[in-house]
Design a protein around this motif. Structure first.
Motif, short mmCIF file in Angstrom:
data_model
loop_
_atom_site.label_atom_id
_atom_site.label_comp_id
_atom_site.label_asym_id
_atom_site.label_seq_id
_atom_site.Cartn_x
_atom_site.Cartn_y
_atom_site.Cartn_z
N VAL A 220 4.29 153.04 115.98
CA VAL A 220 5.38 152.11 116.23
C VAL A 220 4.96 151.15 117.34
CG1 VAL A 220 6.53 153.68 117.84
CG2 VAL A 220 7.83 151.86 116.78
N ALA A 221 5.17 149.87 117.12
CA ALA A 221 5.02 148.87 118.18
C ALA A 221 6.43 148.60 118.68
CB ALA A 221 4.37 147.60 117.64
N ASP A 222 6.75 149.16 119.82
CA ASP A 222 8.14 149.24 120.27
C ASP A 222 8.49 148.08 121.21
OD1 ASP A 222 10.66 149.97 120.97
OD2 ASP A 222 10.14 151.93 121.78
N GLY A 223 9.23 147.12 120.69
CA GLY A 223 9.64 145.98 121.49
C GLY A 223 10.74 146.30 122.48
N THR A 224 11.43 147.44 122.31
CA THR A 224 12.48 147.77 123.26
C THR A 224 11.91 148.12 124.63
OG1 THR A 224 12.58 150.15 122.69
CG2 THR A 224 13.91 148.65 121.37
N VAL A 225 10.61 148.42 124.70
CA VAL A 225 9.97 148.60 126.01
C VAL A 225 10.21 147.37 126.88
CG1 VAL A 225 7.76 148.87 127.21
CG2 VAL A 225 8.17 150.11 125.07
N TRP A 226 9.96 146.21 126.29
CA TRP A 226 10.07 144.94 127.03
C TRP A 226 11.52 144.49 127.13
CZ3 TRP A 226 5.43 145.53 128.55
CH2 TRP A 226 4.45 145.98 127.67
N HIS A 227 12.28 144.68 126.05
CA HIS A 227 13.70 144.30 126.07
C HIS A 227 14.45 145.08 127.13
CE1 HIS A 227 17.69 143.25 124.51
NE2 HIS A 227 17.98 144.54 124.63
N ASP A 228 14.24 146.39 127.18
CA ASP A 228 14.93 147.22 128.16
C ASP A 228 14.62 146.78 129.58
OD1 ASP A 228 15.92 148.65 126.07
OD2 ASP A 228 14.83 150.51 126.51
N ALA A 229 13.40 146.33 129.81
CA ALA A 229 12.99 145.93 131.16
C ALA A 229 13.52 144.56 131.55
CB ALA A 229 11.46 145.93 131.25
N GLY A 230 14.06 143.80 130.58
CA GLY A 230 14.66 142.51 130.90
C GLY A 230 14.01 141.31 130.26
N ALA A 231 13.10 141.51 129.31
CA ALA A 231 12.40 140.39 128.68
C ALA A 231 13.35 139.55 127.83
CB ALA A 231 11.26 140.90 127.81
N SER A 232 13.00 138.28 127.67
CA SER A 232 13.73 137.39 126.75
C SER A 232 13.32 137.72 125.32
CB SER A 232 13.40 135.93 127.06
OG SER A 232 12.03 135.66 126.72
N ASP A 233 13.99 137.12 124.36
CA ASP A 233 13.65 137.36 122.96
C ASP A 233 12.22 136.91 122.65
OD1 ASP A 233 16.12 138.45 122.27
OD2 ASP A 233 17.00 136.49 121.89
N GLY A 234 11.85 135.75 123.16
CA GLY A 234 10.50 135.26 122.92
C GLY A 234 9.44 136.15 123.54
N GLN A 235 9.72 136.64 124.73
CA GLN A 235 8.79 137.55 125.40
C GLN A 235 8.70 138.88 124.64
OE1 GLN A 235 10.63 137.58 129.25
NE2 GLN A 235 9.24 136.03 130.09
N ASP A 429 11.26 136.51 136.39
CA ASP A 429 11.81 135.15 136.32
C ASP A 429 13.02 135.12 135.38
OD1 ASP A 429 9.91 134.22 138.07
OD2 ASP A 429 8.57 133.45 136.51
N VAL A 430 12.88 135.74 134.21
CA VAL A 430 13.97 135.76 133.24
C VAL A 430 15.14 136.58 133.77
CG1 VAL A 430 14.67 136.56 130.95
CG2 VAL A 430 12.51 135.36 131.23
N SER A 431 14.84 137.75 134.36
CA SER A 431 15.89 138.63 134.86
C SER A 431 16.69 137.97 135.97
CB SER A 431 15.28 139.94 135.37
OG SER A 431 14.72 140.67 134.30
N SER A 432 16.01 137.20 136.81
CA SER A 432 16.70 136.52 137.90
C SER A 432 17.71 135.51 137.34
CB SER A 432 15.69 135.81 138.80
OG SER A 432 16.33 135.08 139.81
N GLU A 433 17.28 134.74 136.36
CA GLU A 433 18.17 133.75 135.74
C GLU A 433 19.33 134.44 135.03
OE1 GLU A 433 17.95 130.36 132.20
OE2 GLU A 433 16.10 131.00 133.20
N ARG A 434 19.02 135.54 134.35
CA ARG A 434 20.06 136.26 133.61
C ARG A 434 21.07 136.90 134.57
NH1 ARG A 434 17.23 140.35 130.26
NH2 ARG A 434 16.70 138.54 128.97
N SER A 435 20.56 137.49 135.66
CA SER A 435 21.46 138.10 136.63
C SER A 435 22.40 137.07 137.24
CB SER A 435 20.65 138.78 137.74
OG SER A 435 19.90 139.86 137.23
N ARG A 436 21.87 135.88 137.46
CA ARG A 436 22.71 134.81 137.98
C ARG A 436 23.80 134.44 136.97
NH1 ARG A 436 24.97 132.23 142.21
NH2 ARG A 436 25.39 130.05 141.71
N ALA A 437 23.45 134.41 135.70
CA ALA A 437 24.43 134.08 134.66
C ALA A 437 25.51 135.16 134.58
CB ALA A 437 23.74 133.93 133.31
#
Length: 615
Positions: A220-235, A429-437
């Motif tokens: 399995v190539a598990d994208g939730t590793v990155w999603h859970d950590a705060g990655a954007s969809d593109g990341q 960088d993404v998490s900071s922007e998201r947290s602000r939102a």
């Protein structure tokens, strides 16, 4: 009534309109108070009020036309599989989680009550005897079985245990289905590098499985590793594809054919309550992997991606957990429209108790059954296809992910990018922007930052720890939920309320209900986000023995006429802190203004500090 063969023309009785007509109408609305606005000023207003800027750097427009979409998109089942890997409609697998250590959570129950596959949470060192007990009663020639192992295990041991169970039951290799869940790159990332990427046993497993279970996926190539950590969809897309590319290269070095390595991988992506983002993410993922396969010299049919959509964990909340059911329903709907091969929904109360309640597991399972069997989402191929918005957003997301994939590859591959810290920096960088939102409610969390219910029974202290690894070489990629900080904030007030009186604040209404109701309602919602009880009344009703905190609530004209006097009256009566509901009023004697765009987290944290509420 006779049947007509005349074509239906729904808009025939309306005058035709084009984009210029629409823009002219928009201009009138945007400039209704400024008829002399210049073109540049109108463009600025348009961008500010109607255009949405995504975390991945591209804009979402308020209107799309045929000119915005790709032309000549291949049909469903055709390379590059943007519209799905199958030409004809087919059901997705209702793959529900099973926690063997949780009473009432078992594979047979899930399958008998509607699931068509199971995802079993097992330790990496599970034995075949233990797994046999977990799967007791399951017809393994009919039901696909998938495995999920902890962050510190690539899962090879568990995979071999399942193979042993298949052999012991003499299951025909042709009907052995599921995902064995081996994820060497994901385990390494979640553990902070404390887990080695040992490809030799993985290569042996892939080669054996090609003969003993050709329809099952070893990896399995598990994208939730990155999603859970705060990655954007593109990341998430780019790094998941990069992890798969890294795995294929390592397998090739270990003697596994490229064709076989590709066929051994199932991809897992997070499905969120942002339905269009999820739809486009899954469509873009297939195009990206097809391009990788094409560059690797594979035939079109060998480039088809198998996708498991797993409901997002970061979107879940511990407060008002019933809202999680709504979030998961939208996530499932989006995953279905994105043509996921398998979908997993988590019980709405999984953050309250491990594995969720029996009712929670039932609702999660039945949500899928309703969407699949009653809403008939699987009876149409690529339902979202042809939408100019969906097509354009799919292409934009794929371009962003491809550029990020190239950047990672240029840095030496995903492992090197992680070790250099560039992946962590990009997520930060993404998490900071998201947290602000989230903090300013541009990204509201229903039931927590919007419409909080301070009368609800607070959830018990969390006993579910995020994934982590010991001896980490870098910061592990672990779960960060959007609601974490607000739940901690709310928990401070709940702890005080449990041992005494809940922190409270007086809403001082000015000018009668017509002038005060709107902002009083806003202020009530604002302060109750932190679990602060609000008491509404007129200025003369303020009682410092109940609370010394107050907030003026009225319209701007009333503030201008009465606001300063009201603030002084509150101070004279014993108020130590006085807020004002509104922005840009600039009234003397006010400690702070609250309104749209105010940083809730900062303002409410300071308010609780001033109230003496322990952190």
């Amino acid at each position: 009534m006779g049947q007509t063969t005349e074509p239906l023309q729904p808009g025939a009785d309306f005058p035709s309109a084009d984009r210029d007509d629409w823009l002219a109408g928009v201009r009138k609305v945007l400039t209704r108070n400024r008829p002399d606005a210049t073109d540049d000023e109108v463009a600025s207003l348009f961008a500010k009020q109607l255009v949405t800027h995504t975390e991945d750097g591209f804009d979402l427009q308020p209107l799309y036309t045929a000119d915005d979409a790709s032309t000549g998109r291949p049909d469903p089942g055709e390379f590059p599989f943007v519209r799905g890997t199958h030409r004809e409609p087919r059901d997705w697998e209702i793959r529900q989680r099973v926690w063997p250590t949780v009473d009432g959570s078992d594979a047979v129950t899930e399958l008998e009550q509607g699931a068509t596959g199971v995802l079993v949470e097992v330790p990496g060192d599970v034995t075949s005897d233990q797994l046999e007990r977990v799967l007791d009663g399951v017809l393994l020639d009919l039901a696909p079985v998938s495995l999920s192992t902890p962050a510190d295990s690539a899962g090879v041991g568990a995979a071999r245990a399942l193979m042993t169970v298949w052999d012991a039951r003499s299951i025909d290799p042709a009907v052995r289905r599921g995902s064995l869940g081996v994820d060497p790159i994901g385990a390494w990332a979640r553990s902070g590098g404390s887990t080695d990427i040992d490809i030799a046993p993985v290569a042996d497993l892939v080669n054996e499985l090609a003969e003993s279970a050709p329809e099952a996926r070893a990896l399995v190539a598990d994208g939730t590793v990155w999603h859970d950590a705060g990655a954007s969809d593109g990341q998430e897309l780019a790094w998941t594809i990069a992890a798969a590319v890294d795995t294929v290269r390592r397998l090739a070095d270990a003697g596994v054919e490229t064709r076989r390595a590709f066929a051994s991988i199932e991809f897992r992506f997070a499905a969120t309550a942002d339905q269009f983002a999820t739809i486009c993410k899954l469509r873009a993922a297939r195009s990206l992997w097809s391009r990788i396969g094409e560059l690797s010299g594979l035939s079109p049919e060998q480039c088809a991606m198998r996708i498991h959509a797993d409901a997002s964990r970061p979107m879940l909340t511990r407060y008002d957990p019933w809202v999680n059911t709504l979030r998961s329903t939208v996530a499932c709907f989006a995953a279905a429209l994105g043509d996921a091969d398998a979908i997993t929904l988590t019980p709405h109360d999984v953050l309250i108790e491990q594995g969720g309640s029996s009712l929670g597991r039932r609702i999660a399972r039945n949500t899928q059954s309703v969407l699949l069997l009653e809403s008939n989402l699987a009876r149409v191929t690529d339902i979202a296809g042809g939408s100019w918005y969906v097509e354009r957003r799919t292409d934009q997301l794929a371009d962003v992910a491809w550029n990020e994939l190239q950047r990672v590859e240029g840095a030496g591959g995903l492992v090197a990018a992680v070790e250099s810290g560039s992946i962590h920096e990009a997520i930060a960088d993404v998490s900071s922007e998201r947290s602000r939102a989230v903090a300013t409610r541009k990204r509201p969390l229903t039931g927590l930052t919007e419409f909080p219910n301070i009368a609800e029974t607070p959830p018990p202290p969390s006993t579910i720890s995020p994934d982590a690894g010991g001896g980490a070489a870098f910061e592990p990629f672990t779960l960060h939920r959007l609601s974490d900080e607000f739940e901690q904030l709310r928990g401070r007030a709940d702890a005080v309320a449990a041992s005494g009186e809940r922190p409270s604040l007086f809403l001082a209404a000015l000018g009668g209900p017509a002038a005060s109701t709107a902002r009083a309602t806003f202020a009530k919602n604002f302060f109750e986000v932190a679990g602060i009880r609000t008491i509404e009344g007129e200025v003369a009703d303020f009682d410092p023995s109940v609370t010394t905190f107050a907030c003026l609530c009225s319209s701007d004209p009333v503030y201008e006429a009465q606001g300063a006097d009201a603030a002084r009256s509150l101070r004279d009566a014993g108020a130590t802190t006085v807020y004002l509901a509104g922005r840009g009023v600039g009234l003397d004697g006010i400690d702070g203004e609250i309104g749209l765009g105010t940083d809730l987290l900062d303002t409410l944290s300071r308010t609780l500090d001033q109230m003496g509420v322990p952190s």
